[in-house]
Write an enzyme that holds these catalytic residues in place. Structure first.
Site, PDB file in Angstrom:
ATOM      1  N   ARG A  66      40.307  31.004  77.161  1.00 16.32           N
ATOM      2  CA  ARG A  66      39.958  29.587  77.373  1.00 16.32           C
ATOM      3  C   ARG A  66      39.285  29.365  78.728  1.00 16.32           C
ATOM      4  O   ARG A  66      38.373  28.548  78.873  1.00 16.32           O
ATOM      5  CB  ARG A  66      41.251  28.757  77.273  1.00 16.32           C
ATOM      6  N   HIS A 110      36.170   6.338  70.891  1.00  8.19           N
ATOM      7  CA  HIS A 110      37.367   6.616  70.089  1.00  8.19           C
ATOM      8  C   HIS A 110      37.427   5.618  68.931  1.00  8.19           C
ATOM      9  O   HIS A 110      37.233   4.421  69.145  1.00  8.19           O
ATOM     10  CB  HIS A 110      38.634   6.511  70.955  1.00  8.19           C
ATOM     11  N   ASP A 151      42.641   9.757  76.116  1.00  9.84           N
ATOM     12  CA  ASP A 151      42.318   8.363  75.740  1.00  9.84           C
ATOM     13  C   ASP A 151      42.986   7.340  76.658  1.00  9.84           C
ATOM     14  O   ASP A 151      43.309   6.227  76.216  1.00  9.84           O
ATOM     15  CB  ASP A 151      42.712   8.090  74.263  1.00  9.84           C
ATOM     16  N   GLU A 181      31.354   1.617  66.275  1.00  9.51           N
ATOM     17  CA  GLU A 181      30.953   2.762  67.116  1.00  9.51           C
ATOM     18  C   GLU A 181      29.464   2.799  67.423  1.00  9.51           C
ATOM     19  O   GLU A 181      29.064   2.953  68.583  1.00  9.51           O
ATOM     20  CB  GLU A 181      31.354   4.077  66.439  1.00  9.51           C
TER      21      GLU A 181
HETATM   22  C1  GAR Z   1      33.564   9.486  65.441  1.00  5.81           C
HETATM   23  O1  GAR Z   1      34.216   8.639  64.538  1.00  5.81           O
HETATM   24  C2  GAR Z   1      34.239   9.432  66.791  1.00  5.81           C
HETATM   25  O2  GAR Z   1      34.712   8.163  67.118  1.00  5.81           O
HETATM   26  C3  GAR Z   1      35.373  10.395  66.591  1.00  5.81           C
HETATM   27  O3  GAR Z   1      34.778  11.470  65.885  1.00  5.81           O
HETATM   28  C4  GAR Z   1      33.742  10.958  65.043  1.00  5.81           C
HETATM   29  C5  GAR Z   1      32.481  11.772  65.247  1.00  5.81           C
HETATM   30  O4  GAR Z   1      31.479  11.401  64.317  1.00  5.81           O
HETATM   31  N1  GAR Z   1      35.956  10.801  67.852  1.00  5.81           N
HETATM   32  C6  GAR Z   1      37.259  10.990  68.019  1.00  5.81           C
HETATM   33  O5  GAR Z   1      38.068  10.898  67.130  1.00  5.81           O
HETATM   34  C7  GAR Z   1      37.669  11.351  69.440  1.00  5.81           C
HETATM   35  N2  GAR Z   1      39.092  11.246  69.611  1.00  5.81           N
HETATM   36  P1  GAR Z   1      29.958  11.745  64.573  1.00  5.81           P
HETATM   37  O6  GAR Z   1      29.859  13.228  64.868  1.00  5.81           O
HETATM   38  O7  GAR Z   1      29.277  11.388  63.259  1.00  5.81           O
HETATM   39  O8  GAR Z   1      29.452  10.900  65.736  1.00  5.81           O
END
Ligand code: GAR
Length: 201
Positions: A66, A110, A151, A181
């Site tokens: 890592r 998020h 978060d 989003e």
């Molecule tokens: C999105 O819904 C984002 O909010 C989430 O992953 C998805 C990515 O979609 N992120 C998390 O859950 C972070 N904790 P995308 O690749 O289509 O943008």
């Protein structure tokens, strides 16, 4: 021009929303200088390359441990000389040295109204599964600065989205993306690029 580095793990619809907002003039004074993924096969990398944006994969699988991966990730970010790092569906726990170095210059999207359904283990569809299991009638999305916690950093923007009867995690995820989003992430970047918000912390 704000130099933006976007980190992604999957499909990259949020990355697409940022690129579209730049094209449409909804984000000004910002350019995406690099897209980085921990997953070589992420469709997000293709989206970036289609736009002529440098897209790099830094996969943990290519490193012995890592620590080495963390170093490679950080040096890939450093190379881009970013003013802002955007985590757009980046499902990697950030190395503490990266958070220290870029404190106040990393934001994350998020898919819930923080502090609900967030923290360790809450990512992607799991967030929407938990929201439906709890029976909330309203959920949404949050853009926040990233600090050492999961978060927990200062909130920049939030947008609420209704839950509908009969929603599945997938239908809810899609509505949260479309209605929240893909709007608030570009908005937050535009605010930072145009000094409408102080950088975090
Ligand atoms: C999105 O819904 C984002 O909010 C989430 O992953 C998805 C990515 O979609 N992120 C998390 O859950 C972070 N904790 P995308 O690749 O289509 O943008």
């Amino acid at each position: 021009m704000l130099r933006v580095c976007v980190c992604v793990s999957g499909g990259g619809t949020n990355l697409q929303a940022i690129m579209d907002a730049i094209d449409a003039g909804k984000i000004t004074n910002a350019e995406i200088v690099r897209v980085i993924s921990n997953n070589k096969n992420a469709y997000a990398l293709e989206r970036a390359r289609n736009k002529g944006i440098t897209a790099k994969a830094v996969s943990p699988k290519d490193f012995d441990d890592r620590e080495r991966f963390n170093e490679a990730l950080l040096s890939c970010i450093d190379e881009a000389e970013p003013d802002l790092i955007v985590l757009a569906g980046f499902l990697v726990v950030l190395p503490p040295m990266m958070i220290e170095k870029y404190e106040g210059r990393i934001i994350n999207i998020h898919p819930s109204l923080i502090p609900s359904f967030c923290g360790k283990g809450f990512y992607g569809l799991k967030v929407h599964e938990a929201a439906l299991a709890r029976g909330v009638r309203v959920t949404g999305a949050t853009v926040h600065f990233v600090d050492a916690g999961t978060d927990t950093g200062p909130i920049i923007l939030q947008k609420a989205v209704e839950v509908h009867d009969g929603d599945t995690p997938k239908t809810l995820q899609q509505r949260v993306m479309e209605q929240a989003e893909w709007q608030i992430l570009p908005q937050a970047i535009n605010m930072i690029a145009n000094s409408k918000i102080e950088e975090g912390n």
